[in-house]
Motif scaffolding. Structure first.
Motif, PDB file in Angstrom:
ATOM      1  N   ASP A  54       1.685   7.111   3.052  1.00  0.00           N
ATOM      2  CA  ASP A  54       2.433   5.941   2.607  1.00  0.00           C
ATOM      3  C   ASP A  54       3.722   5.776   3.373  1.00  0.00           C
ATOM      4  O   ASP A  54       4.176   4.657   3.655  1.00  0.00           O
ATOM      5  CB  ASP A  54       2.744   6.065   1.102  1.00  0.00           C
ATOM      6  CG  ASP A  54       1.452   5.919   0.255  1.00  0.00           C
ATOM      7  OD1 ASP A  54       0.474   5.326   0.835  1.00  0.00           O
ATOM      8  OD2 ASP A  54       1.427   6.352  -0.888  1.00  0.00           O
ATOM      9  N   GLU A  55       4.314   6.943   3.606  1.00  0.00           N
ATOM     10  CA  GLU A  55       5.589   6.857   4.344  1.00  0.00           C
ATOM     11  C   GLU A  55       5.365   6.266   5.714  1.00  0.00           C
ATOM     12  O   GLU A  55       6.137   5.424   6.155  1.00  0.00           O
ATOM     13  CB  GLU A  55       6.195   8.269   4.463  1.00  0.00           C
ATOM     14  CG  GLU A  55       7.576   8.218   5.120  1.00  0.00           C
ATOM     15  CD  GLU A  55       8.183   9.642   5.159  1.00  0.00           C
ATOM     16  OE1 GLU A  55       9.268   9.757   5.742  1.00  0.00           O
ATOM     17  OE2 GLU A  55       7.572  10.602   4.621  1.00  0.00           O
ATOM     18  N   THR A  56       4.331   6.695   6.330  1.00  0.00           N
ATOM     19  CA  THR A  56       4.026   6.161   7.678  1.00  0.00           C
ATOM     20  C   THR A  56       3.716   4.694   7.622  1.00  0.00           C
ATOM     21  O   THR A  56       4.205   3.902   8.440  1.00  0.00           O
ATOM     22  CB  THR A  56       2.836   6.893   8.271  1.00  0.00           C
ATOM     23  OG1 THR A  56       3.132   8.284   8.351  1.00  0.00           O
ATOM     24  CG2 THR A  56       2.517   6.362   9.673  1.00  0.00           C
ATOM     25  N   MET A  57       2.942   4.311   6.644  1.00  0.00           N
ATOM     26  CA  MET A  57       2.596   2.913   6.519  1.00  0.00           C
ATOM     27  C   MET A  57       3.832   2.093   6.233  1.00  0.00           C
ATOM     28  O   MET A  57       3.960   0.951   6.677  1.00  0.00           O
ATOM     29  CB  MET A  57       1.578   2.718   5.371  1.00  0.00           C
ATOM     30  CG  MET A  57       0.199   3.263   5.709  1.00  0.00           C
ATOM     31  SD  MET A  57      -0.536   2.409   7.097  1.00  0.00           S
ATOM     32  CE  MET A  57      -0.750   0.829   6.332  1.00  0.00           C
TER      33      MET A  57
ATOM     34  N   GLU B  64       0.825  -1.195   0.000  1.00  0.00           N
ATOM     35  CA  GLU B  64       0.000   0.000   0.000  1.00  0.00           C
ATOM     36  C   GLU B  64       0.864   1.251   0.000  1.00  0.00           C
ATOM     37  O   GLU B  64       0.520   2.287  -0.563  1.00  0.00           O
ATOM     38  CB  GLU B  64      -0.918  -0.017   1.241  1.00  0.00           C
ATOM     39  CG  GLU B  64      -2.029  -1.059   1.164  1.00  0.00           C
ATOM     40  CD  GLU B  64      -3.014  -0.770   0.028  1.00  0.00           C
ATOM     41  OE1 GLU B  64      -3.206   0.401  -0.336  1.00  0.00           O
ATOM     42  OE2 GLU B  64      -3.605  -1.773  -0.468  1.00  0.00           O
ATOM     43  N   SER B  65       2.036   1.137   0.677  1.00  0.00           N
ATOM     44  CA  SER B  65       2.887   2.332   0.767  1.00  0.00           C
ATOM     45  C   SER B  65       3.488   2.709  -0.569  1.00  0.00           C
ATOM     46  O   SER B  65       3.920   3.849  -0.800  1.00  0.00           O
ATOM     47  CB  SER B  65       3.992   2.058   1.806  1.00  0.00           C
ATOM     48  OG  SER B  65       4.851   1.059   1.340  1.00  0.00           O
ATOM     49  N   THR B  66       3.558   1.825  -1.537  1.00  0.00           N
ATOM     50  CA  THR B  66       4.138   2.079  -2.837  1.00  0.00           C
ATOM     51  C   THR B  66       3.197   2.834  -3.717  1.00  0.00           C
ATOM     52  O   THR B  66       3.587   3.295  -4.822  1.00  0.00           O
ATOM     53  CB  THR B  66       4.505   0.753  -3.509  1.00  0.00           C
ATOM     54  OG1 THR B  66       3.355  -0.050  -3.636  1.00  0.00           O
ATOM     55  CG2 THR B  66       5.573   0.021  -2.721  1.00  0.00           C
TER      56      THR B  66
ATOM     57  N   ALA C 239       4.993  -0.819   8.367  1.00  0.00           N
ATOM     58  CA  ALA C 239       5.203  -2.125   7.751  1.00  0.00           C
ATOM     59  C   ALA C 239       6.571  -2.652   8.079  1.00  0.00           C
ATOM     60  O   ALA C 239       6.746  -3.851   8.353  1.00  0.00           O
ATOM     61  CB  ALA C 239       4.984  -2.028   6.207  1.00  0.00           C
ATOM     62  N   ASP C 240       7.510  -1.717   8.017  1.00  0.00           N
ATOM     63  CA  ASP C 240       8.868  -2.167   8.348  1.00  0.00           C
ATOM     64  C   ASP C 240       8.931  -2.658   9.808  1.00  0.00           C
ATOM     65  O   ASP C 240       9.572  -3.690  10.097  1.00  0.00           O
ATOM     66  CB  ASP C 240       9.865  -0.990   8.133  1.00  0.00           C
ATOM     67  CG  ASP C 240      10.044  -0.653   6.596  1.00  0.00           C
ATOM     68  OD1 ASP C 240       9.757  -1.586   5.812  1.00  0.00           O
ATOM     69  OD2 ASP C 240      10.478   0.469   6.321  1.00  0.00           O
ATOM     70  N   GLU C 241       8.294  -1.867  10.679  1.00  0.00           N
ATOM     71  CA  GLU C 241       8.346  -2.246  12.102  1.00  0.00           C
ATOM     72  C   GLU C 241       7.619  -3.559  12.322  1.00  0.00           C
ATOM     73  O   GLU C 241       8.087  -4.451  13.046  1.00  0.00           O
ATOM     74  CB  GLU C 241       7.711  -1.161  12.983  1.00  0.00           C
ATOM     75  CG  GLU C 241       8.535   0.104  13.048  1.00  0.00           C
ATOM     76  CD  GLU C 241       9.873  -0.111  13.715  1.00  0.00           C
ATOM     77  OE1 GLU C 241       9.970  -1.036  14.591  1.00  0.00           O
ATOM     78  OE2 GLU C 241      10.829   0.601  13.420  1.00  0.00           O
ATOM     79  N   VAL C 242       6.461  -3.676  11.710  1.00  0.00           N
ATOM     80  CA  VAL C 242       5.690  -4.924  11.885  1.00  0.00           C
ATOM     81  C   VAL C 242       6.448  -6.085  11.325  1.00  0.00           C
ATOM     82  O   VAL C 242       6.505  -7.175  11.905  1.00  0.00           O
ATOM     83  CB  VAL C 242       4.303  -4.806  11.210  1.00  0.00           C
ATOM     84  CG1 VAL C 242       3.598  -6.171  11.173  1.00  0.00           C
ATOM     85  CG2 VAL C 242       3.433  -3.805  11.974  1.00  0.00           C
TER      86      VAL C 242
END
Length: 573
Positions: A396-399, A388-390, A403-406
């Protein structure tokens, strides 16, 4: 009915041989006449006794009661009464009949035959002669008191009759009476005399003489009764003496007959004894030598017994030590048993904890599976967020960051879960090994516990055996001590036997000589036995010349039992 015939014919007469009794005492008409003449009993006495009948009849109940009240105070009298077939009331009736018969009899041969029967009945009841004669003293007292009153009444009557004869005199009344007694005041009266007036004195003396005549008549008839009754006792004594003499003569003849053959046999036996005594002496000497040898052997046995006693004492001490050690082992085994119980309890708790650990491990496995599933879903979610961030939206940046953290969290969780799973696998393997080890340990504990229990039982049996052994050894030691003492006593006895054998040997040597003396004495014994039959026959004197009185023994006053006539009695009123 004549009162004298109301007694003397009771139940005991069936055992009495009257004819033999009369012959024994020589009682016949001539004898009765001689007795009366000897004591002065005549027709005047018979008349006086007849005159006394009212007095005796009126007082018969009171005299009989007082007579028995006095006699029954004495144990000897009560014993005779108890032997009589008649009771006390019947005996009192008999006594009343006898009292009246003193003044109503014909005083002939039949009268005195009845008196002889009465005396014999008393002797058959085992009444002692001193009691039979002594009871007359009681009788005298009871009768003479009444006669004394009668004499006093006669004296008073005489005085009254004397006064009545002088009532017509001028000086009659009290003055005449006082003058008769010497109390007159007229000194001039030439007829006054000192003391009683002669006519009054004569009257008083005549009354007293008449009363004393009554007393003498009573004493004479009672004396005749006593003579006849006493002679029945003497006749019985003489008969017993003659029987004793006959028995003695028969015994002497029997002894001579019985010992004649035994004396001859004894004479022959004494010669045999003499010969055997010499043989006994020889055997006794040999016995003394044998006894001495036995004493020496017993001394050796005694020493061996003392040694056995010493060894038994040491064994007893060792047995006691073994018993103490066995007791300590039993106590240690008991302690091991308690420790084994604690180990078994701990093993059970470990098994329980391992079971709970396995249960908890299963729960962790389930939680790990859920976390693994969650990590997978998180990874998917992170991938979606990355996609979704793409797209280039503002968030998107937040997601992308999320996403990276998750994704990072999911990877880390995945690694942690892998590590936990690996650890759980290790724990599961360790738990399985622990369970296996615990199971094996439990098995070994059970086996060890069984062996310990067996060991404890064995130690207890050993302890009991050691205790029994110690007790047995102590008994053995005691018995050995007793045996040693017994052997010592036996040795002393054998020594004593040896000495006694020597003494017997010495005594046996004198037996032969004594036997020879015995043989010589047998002839003297035979002659002495022969003299038993050489006793001169006993010639008895006439009974009336052998009458004896028993001497006063100085005993307590005991007039004896009742004058018991053992008869069927009737009222005499």
């Amino acid at each position: 009915m004549n009162p004298e015939r109301t007694f003397g014919h009771g139940g005991l007469n069936g055992f009495l041989e009257v004819d033999r009794l009369l012959d024994g005492i020589g009682l016949d008409e001539d004898d009765v006449a001689w007795r009366k003449e000897f004591i002065g009993f005549d027709e005047t006495d018979e008349q006086r006794l007849n005159d006394l009948e009212p007095l005796l009849r009126d007082n018969q109940d009171e005299i009989a009661d007082e007579f028995y009240d006095n006699l029954l105070e004495y144990e000897a009298a009560r014993d005779v009464v108890e032997r009589s077939p008649k009771g006390v009331e019947q005996l009192k009736q008999t006594q009343r009949a006898y009292l009246v018969s003193l003044s109503t009899g014909d005083y002939d041969l039949e009268y005195f035959e009845n008196r002889a029967r009465i005396g014999k009945l008393h002797e058959m009841l085992d009444m002692p002669l001193k009691q039979y004669v002594g009871q007359y003293g009681v009788y005298y007292d009871l009768i003479m008191r009444r006669v004394n009153e009668r004499v006093q009444e006669q004296v008073v009557t005489s005085i009254e009759e004397w006064l009545a004869e002088r009532e017509e005199d001028a000086d009659g009344g009290l003055g005449r009476l006082s003058g008769a007694f010497g109390f007159g005041s007229d000194e001039a009266d030439s007829e006054a005399t000192d003391g009683l007036e002669e006519s009054l004195e004569d009257a008083v003396r005549d009354a007293i003489d008449d009363g004393m005549g009554d007393v003498l008549s009573l004493l004479r008839i009672i004396n005749l009764d006593m003579q006849i009754a006493t002679e029945t006792y003497v006749d019985s004594y003489a008969q017993n003496l003659e029987e004793a003499i006959d028995q003695h003569e028969q015994l002497a003849a029997d002894v001579e007959s019985d010992v004649e053959n035994p004396l001859e046999e004894l004479h022959e036996a004494s010669e045999v004894v003499s010969r055997r005594a010499e043989a006994i002496s020889q055997h006794t000497e040999a016995q003394a030598a044998t006894a001495e040898e036995a004493a020496n052997e017993i001394d050796e046995v005694s020493a061996a017994a003392e040694e056995v006693a010493s060894v038994a004492a040491e064994a007893r001490e060792e047995s006691e030590r073994t018993e103490r050690l066995a007791g300590d082992g039993v106590e240690a085994a008991a302690e091991a048993r308690r420790e084994l119980g604690a180990i078994e309890d701990a093993t059970e708790r470990v098994e329980t904890a391992v079971g709970e650990l396995e249960s908890r491990t299963d729960e962790i496995d389930e939680a790990i599976e859920r976390l693994d599933e969650l990590a997978q879903r998180t990874t998917i979610l992170a991938s979606n967020a990355k996609i979704e961030s793409t797209r280039g939206d503002a968030g998107d940046e937040t997601m992308a960051i999320i996403a990276d953290e998750v994704n990072s969290f999911a990877k880390q969780t995945k690694r942690d879960l892998d590590a936990i799973e690996t650890a759980l696998e290790d724990v599961s393997e360790a738990t399985a090994e622990t369970v296996e080890a615990v199971t094996e340990t439990s098995t070994r504990v059970d086996q060890g516990g069984e062996r310990i229990r067996d060991t404890i039982e064995s130690l207890e049996r050993i302890h009991d055996a050691a205790r029994s052994t110690a007790a047995g050894l102590e008994d053995v030691a005691t018995a050995t001590d007793q045996q040693a003492h017994s052997i010592e006593a036996t040795a002393e006895s054998v020594e004593e036997l040896s000495r006694s054998a020597e003494q017997v040997a010495d005594a046996a040597e004198s037996v032969a000589a004594a036997s020879q003396e015995q043989t010589a004495s047998l002839g003297e014994v035979s002659a002495a036995v022969g003299r038993l039959t050489d006793v001169e026959p006993f010639e008895s004197e006439p009974v009336y010349e052998r009458v004896s009185r028993e001497p006063d023994t100085g005993a307590d006053h005991d007039p004896g039992p009742e004058l018991e006539f053992d008869a069927e009695t009737t009222e005499t009123q």
